[in-house]
Design an enzyme around this catalytic site. Structure first.
Site, PDB file in Angstrom:
ATOM      1  N   LYS A 222       4.166  -7.962  -6.328  1.00 19.96           N
ATOM      2  CA  LYS A 222       3.237  -7.127  -7.084  1.00 19.96           C
ATOM      3  C   LYS A 222       3.978  -6.057  -7.882  1.00 19.96           C
ATOM      4  CE  LYS A 222      -0.546  -7.606  -3.717  1.00 19.96           C
ATOM      5  NZ  LYS A 222      -1.395  -8.620  -4.328  1.00 19.96           N
TER       6      LYS A 222
ATOM      7  N   HIS B  74      -8.411  -4.516   2.447  1.00 19.72           N
ATOM      8  CA  HIS B  74      -8.143  -5.927   2.153  1.00 19.72           C
ATOM      9  C   HIS B  74      -8.176  -6.667   3.489  1.00 19.72           C
ATOM     10  CE1 HIS B  74      -5.682  -9.428   1.024  1.00 19.72           C
ATOM     11  NE2 HIS B  74      -5.854  -9.099  -0.247  1.00 19.72           N
TER      12      HIS B  74
ATOM     13  N   GLN C  28      -0.847  -1.710  -3.329  1.00 15.83           N
ATOM     14  CA  GLN C  28      -1.339  -1.385  -4.675  1.00 15.83           C
ATOM     15  C   GLN C  28      -0.876  -0.021  -5.153  1.00 15.83           C
ATOM     16  OE1 GLN C  28      -2.670  -3.639  -6.468  1.00 15.83           O
ATOM     17  NE2 GLN C  28      -3.409  -5.136  -4.980  1.00 15.83           N
TER      18      GLN C  28
ATOM     19  N   ASP D 128      -1.119   0.872   3.915  1.00 21.04           N
ATOM     20  CA  ASP D 128      -1.019  -0.347   3.118  1.00 21.04           C
ATOM     21  C   ASP D 128      -0.813   0.086   1.669  1.00 21.04           C
ATOM     22  OD1 ASP D 128      -1.374  -2.544   1.546  1.00 21.04           O
ATOM     23  OD2 ASP D 128      -3.254  -3.187   2.463  1.00 21.04           O
TER      24      ASP D 128
ATOM     25  N   CYS E 241     -10.796 -10.474  -1.449  1.00 20.67           N
ATOM     26  CA  CYS E 241     -10.384 -10.384  -0.043  1.00 20.67           C
ATOM     27  C   CYS E 241     -10.900  -9.104   0.603  1.00 20.67           C
ATOM     28  CB  CYS E 241      -8.866 -10.469   0.105  1.00 20.67           C
ATOM     29  SG  CYS E 241      -8.225 -12.100  -0.242  1.00 20.67           S
TER      30      CYS E 241
END
Lengths: 140, 406
Positions: free
Chosen positions: B224, B121, B201, B198, B364
């Site tokens: 999220k 991203h 997600q 990261d 993104c």
């Protein structure tokens, strides 16, 4: 569903004025950073509206021929296709002053806020090209 | 799980709403999830019953607010198997990564190398690119194959003594690919590099244990995972956070200030300058509790079934291209696709008229789109409250789009 009327889809599938022109007096590539739509406009100018082509008389210059290339969604391509049909013979300062509504009226559908940038990409690119040509910050 | 879904859906007020006269089908969960009533209530309760600034306030409201705020650190730590002082609240995942980039850059020297992947991203891409440009670091990329997997066969030669930071997404937001971050962390540590994950997600959708992954830093966002916007999380190993310079200066992050110098507060407050998002942290805490009650294993299992079903049903459509890895254990609840050559924005607009919310564009991840040779995709992403019936509606909406553009 009224954003995808027959006429818009037709312009999208068979865009008018698609291509390039030789030795364009104005030429600009621009994109919509949010969605990656890209358009490049090529404009030939008609200086004949004034006899002595000097800086003071630029504002009498008109658009003789214009074409565009690019990739994008149905709204952005159809809008530029319809818009370019309208601009031949128009004075460039007149084009610079065209309001957003001019394009929205051509499309004739309700464009949602999120898709406004798509609809206006062509107009903004052409106007930016003219500003660059005139070289004047005052126009921005 | 199926029988529970209807009950779960009732916890989310917005899922009752209609869009263009049709029931909302919310399939944009990788962008942000909806909020259960208890999260909204927790934040309201703070504002209505104990709104006060935290720390140092010697009055009842301030004490209650401080306890609730610190409880949120504790809950977050438990959620990923860390300690409270290793949990720093930021604004979002992007700020967490910027904090790391700005702070760690001060420990690197010119010519040092940072390794990311082609599928990151922009938030795990641009901060490193900009630090590289500013300080003369070299930025390397683990390549992505056409199937949406990292090319690990060609990854090893990017790991060298010069590599100082390796920052990789756990699950790709654009394709859903689950990366083997444990293996990548191992490779990073073998050359003495720090490992950053990261997890924006992954943490919302599956059990994540920072001790098992063994990474040095891990970042994600509350919004999220049923929580509010404005709360990001940075987990870091204590001894590393201790050596790092603060990213933002100001109140709450200091110990002693004189005209000449300042000493920093303890962890995690050293990295939490100024009045934080107190209501957000309290809402986040309620969101974590909500997810734990359902169980992350169950959420993951449900999403695997939904993704499998979506692959099957979408796969039957004429003119469909689904990007990335096949459904199953190697994939998060994300399906990225294109339909004929209809622009993703047109697909999204037509689906919207059916009440279906998806995301369209480059997600993104412009460098990734370039690798795949496409301008963008349409992306449906799932969460605990989505149903098989909603995927059927998505398919019907796509058939309609095909018809309009046919």
């Amino acid at each position: 569903m009224d954003m995808y009327m027959e006429e818009i889809l037709d312009h999208y599938k068979h865009p008018h004025n698609k291509g390039t022109v030789p030795n364009p007096g104005l030429h600009l590539f621009d994109s919509n950073p949010l969605c990656g739509d890209e358009q490049e406009v090529f404009i030939q100018l008609d200086y004949n509206q004034n006899n002595n082509n000097n800086n003071n008389n630029y504002n009498k210059t008109a658009i003789k021929e214009l074409k565009f290339t690019g990739k994008g969604c149905a709204i952005s391509i159809a809008a530029t296709s319809m818009l370019t049909d309208e601009l031949r013979g128009k004075n460039i300062e007149e084009v610079l002053r065209l309001p957003n509504k001019f394009v929205l009226d051509l499309l004739g559908v309700k464009v949602s806020a999120m898709r406004m940038k798509c609809a206006l990409l062509g107009l903004k690119t052409i106007q930016k090209a003219i500003i660059q040509y005139l070289g004047g910050k005052e126009y921005e | 799980m199926e029988r529970n879904i209807e009950r779960i859906r009732k916890d989310f007020p917005v899922l009752k709403r209609k869009v263009h006269g049709k029931p909302l089908v919310y399939l944009d969960n990788a962008a942000t999830t909806q909020k259960p009533r208890i999260v909204i209530k927790a934040m309201n309760d703070y504002y209505e019953q104990f709104n006060a600034n935290i720390h140092r306030g010697i009055h009842t409201l301030s004490e209650e607010a401080t306890l609730a705020y610190e409880e949120s650190h504790k809950k977050t730590a438990d959620f990923i198997n860390a300690s409270s002082d290793e949990i720093i609240f930021t604004k979002n995942t992007t700020e967490s990564i910027n904090l790391l980039a700005y702070s760690l850059a001060q420990q690197l020297k010119k010519g040092d190398e940072i390794l990311i992947t082609e599928m990151e991203h922009h938030s795990n891409f641009v901060p490193w690119q900009q630090m590289a440009l500013k300080y003369g670091f070299k930025l390397n990329f683990i390549p992505v194959k056409k199937d949406g997997m990292l090319d690990m066969n060609h990854a090893s030669h990017f790991f060298s003594k010069k590599t100082k930071i390796v920052s990789v997404s756990h699950v790709s937001n654009a394709l859903g690919t689950i990366n083997d971050v444990r293996q990548i962390t191992k490779m990073a540590h073998e050359v003495g590099a720090l490992s950053i994950i990261d997890a924006a997600q992954s943490v919302p959708h599956m059990p994540v244990d920072v001790k098992k992954i063994n990474g040095d830093f891990l970042v994600f966002s509350s919004h999220k995972m049923c929580g509010p916007t404005g709360i990001g999380i940075l987990y870091g190993r204590r001894f590393l956070l201790d050596t790092m310079e603060p990213f933002l200066f100001g109140g709450d992050m200091i110990r002693q200030v004189t005209k000449e110098k300042t000493t920093w507060n303890d962890l995690p407050w050293k990295f939490e300058a100024g009045t934080p998002n107190i209501a957000g942290a309290i809402g986040h805490s309620a969101g974590l509790k909500y997810l734990q009650k359902i169980g992350l294993e169950k959420i993951r299992k449900h999403e695997v079934s939904l993704t499998k079903y979506a692959h099957e049903q979408l796969g039957k459509l004429k003119g469909i291209t689904i990007y990335g890895v096949p459904e199953g254990e190697g994939k998060g609840g994300i399906v990225s696709f294109n339909l004929d050559n209809i622009h993703p924005h047109d697909v999204a607009t037509i689906l919207d008229t059916e009440g279906i919310a998806i995301r369209a564009g480059n997600h993104c991840a412009m460098p990734l789109m370039k690798v795949l040779g496409i301008q963008g995709t349409s992306r449906a992403s799932f969460y605990v409250y989505n149903t098989f019936e909603e995927i059927d509606k998505l398919v019907a909406g796509l058939q309609k789009a095909s018809k309009i553009f046919g």
